[in-house]
Scaffold this motif. Structure first.
Motif, short mmCIF file in Angstrom:
data_model
loop_
_atom_site.label_atom_id
_atom_site.label_comp_id
_atom_site.label_asym_id
_atom_site.label_seq_id
_atom_site.Cartn_x
_atom_site.Cartn_y
_atom_site.Cartn_z
N VAL A 34 0.87 -1.17 0.00
CA VAL A 34 0.00 0.00 0.00
C VAL A 34 0.92 1.23 0.00
CG1 VAL A 34 -1.75 1.30 1.27
CG2 VAL A 34 -1.82 -1.21 1.27
N LEU A 35 0.73 2.08 -0.99
CA LEU A 35 1.55 3.28 -1.07
C LEU A 35 1.10 4.30 -0.02
CD1 LEU A 35 3.57 5.22 -2.57
CD2 LEU A 35 1.62 5.92 -3.97
N ASN A 170 -4.55 4.57 -14.32
CA ASN A 170 -3.89 3.86 -13.22
C ASN A 170 -4.92 3.28 -12.25
OD1 ASN A 170 -1.52 3.42 -11.27
ND2 ASN A 170 -2.79 4.85 -10.09
N GLY A 171 -5.98 4.03 -11.99
CA GLY A 171 -6.93 3.55 -10.99
C GLY A 171 -8.08 4.52 -10.75
N LEU A 172 -8.70 4.31 -9.60
CA LEU A 172 -9.84 5.12 -9.18
C LEU A 172 -9.50 5.80 -7.86
CD1 LEU A 172 -12.66 2.47 -9.77
CD2 LEU A 172 -11.81 4.19 -11.40
N LEU A 210 -7.06 -2.09 -12.04
CA LEU A 210 -7.07 -0.73 -11.51
C LEU A 210 -6.60 -0.71 -10.06
CD1 LEU A 210 -10.55 0.46 -12.83
CD2 LEU A 210 -8.29 1.07 -13.75
N LYS A 211 -5.98 0.40 -9.69
CA LYS A 211 -5.62 0.62 -8.29
C LYS A 211 -6.70 1.46 -7.62
CE LYS A 211 -0.85 -0.31 -8.67
NZ LYS A 211 0.50 0.13 -8.77
N LEU A 212 -6.68 1.47 -6.30
CA LEU A 212 -7.65 2.27 -5.55
C LEU A 212 -6.92 3.26 -4.66
CD1 LEU A 212 -10.25 -0.40 -4.33
CD2 LEU A 212 -10.52 1.27 -6.19
N SER A 213 -7.15 4.55 -4.89
CA SER A 213 -6.61 5.59 -4.02
C SER A 213 -7.72 6.03 -3.08
CB SER A 213 -6.10 6.76 -4.86
OG SER A 213 -5.76 7.86 -4.03
N MET A 214 -7.69 5.51 -1.87
CA MET A 214 -8.72 5.91 -0.90
C MET A 214 -8.16 5.79 0.52
SD MET A 214 -11.39 2.73 -1.39
CE MET A 214 -11.06 1.08 -0.68
N SER A 229 -5.07 0.70 -2.43
CA SER A 229 -3.69 0.52 -2.88
C SER A 229 -2.83 1.72 -2.50
CB SER A 229 -3.58 0.36 -4.40
OG SER A 229 -4.78 0.03 -5.00
N GLU A 230 -3.50 2.81 -2.14
CA GLU A 230 -2.77 4.05 -1.83
C GLU A 230 -3.57 4.86 -0.82
OE1 GLU A 230 -2.01 6.63 -5.24
OE2 GLU A 230 -2.24 8.37 -3.95
N VAL A 231 -2.92 5.24 0.28
CA VAL A 231 -3.58 6.15 1.22
C VAL A 231 -2.87 7.50 1.16
CG1 VAL A 231 -4.46 4.34 2.74
CG2 VAL A 231 -2.18 5.26 3.16
#
Ligand SMILES: *Cc1c(COP(=O)(O)O)cnc(C)c1O
Length: 250
Positions: A34-35, A170-172, A210-214, A229-231
């Motif tokens: 997780v980024l 890249n993602g949502l 897709l990645k998830l930025s949330m 995938s990213e906080v």
């Protein structure tokens, strides 16, 4: 480039806070990476340099002008994420930044088109810009993001078309409702569930990943539980932000 200086005191404070969040994230999730995106909006360049010297390379900014100034001042191997509200007429300014890495707030076809065109025109040899489609999962009127399936699919299709060479899907991304994030014993966050749902739907329709930025300071642990995938963390790393008119870069 003039040297950016900082105090030992601020350095140990920021490094400790960053390490603490990083450990929390790794503890929350061992099965995937997780980024941790350090959100540095309204914070001085010296704060960014501290974490840069600690090895951090990805930072998130919200204001185009501030990002332009910081990207001039700071090392060129930083991977900048733009996470602020995006105006169509600012897409070209973002595209001009060689080391803009990811624009997380694409919420219309027009903005995706502008970004691709401007990258082709001003930085044709620079890396493609990763993009996230922002989705308004909470249906709050003041939040940006797409809501409508047809529009979301239209934007995805554009990214997958042959004419698009300078940006890449890249993602949502979503910003969860403040109320939901601050409920006690919140349990499952419905906004994050909605975003995860969109990911599944789009991935199966278009055969892509897709990645998830949330997840932000108040709700990142729950976001990770629900597949983030990213906080994007500002306050818990850098402390509370000054009002915009008092913020300084140097
Ligand atoms: C400011 C901001 C963040 C960071 O918020 P904190 O609550 O300070 O962690 C994350 N995402 C977006 C889109 C933001 O604007």
């Amino acid at each position: 480039m003039s040297e950016i200086i900082y105090t030992k005191g601020r350095e140990s404070q920021l490094v400790n806070q960053y390490n603490e969040i990083k450990a929390m994230i790794d503890n929350e999730c061992s099965v995937r990476d997780v980024l941790l995106l350090a959100v540095s909006k309204l914070k001085p360049a010296s704060d960014i340099k501290i974490l840069y010297d600690h090895g951090v390379r990805q930072f998130g900014e919200n204001y185009v002008q501030e990002l332009l100034e910081k990207s001039e001042l700071l090392p060129k191997d930083i991977k900048w994420h733009f996470i602020g509200g995006l105006q169509t007429n600012k897409c070209k300014d973002l595209a001009k930044i060689p080391n803009i890495y990811c624009v997380e707030t694409i919420d219309s076809l027009k903005k995706a088109q502008k970004l691709n065109e401007a990258r082709a025109k001003f930085q044709p040899d620079a890396p493609v810009i990763l993009c996230n489609i922002q989705i308004n999962t909470s249906h709050e009127g003041q939040k940006s993001g797409l809501l409508n399936e047809d529009e979301i699919f239209e934007v995805v299709k554009y990214f997958l078309s042959d004419e698009v060479k300078h940006i890449k899907l890249n993602g949502l991304m979503t910003i969860g409702s403040w109320n939901t994030s601050h409920e006690e014993n919140a349990g499952e966050n419905k906004d994050f569930a909605t975003l995860a749902n969109w990911k599944q739907k789009i991935e199966s329709k278009f055969a892509i990943n897709l990645k998830l930025s949330m997840g932000m300071s108040a709700d990142y642990k729950q976001a990770i539980k629900q597949g983030s995938s990213e906080v994007r963390i500002g306050t818990d790393i850098f402390g509370t932000r000054p009002p915009k008119n008092e913020a300084r870069i140097i």
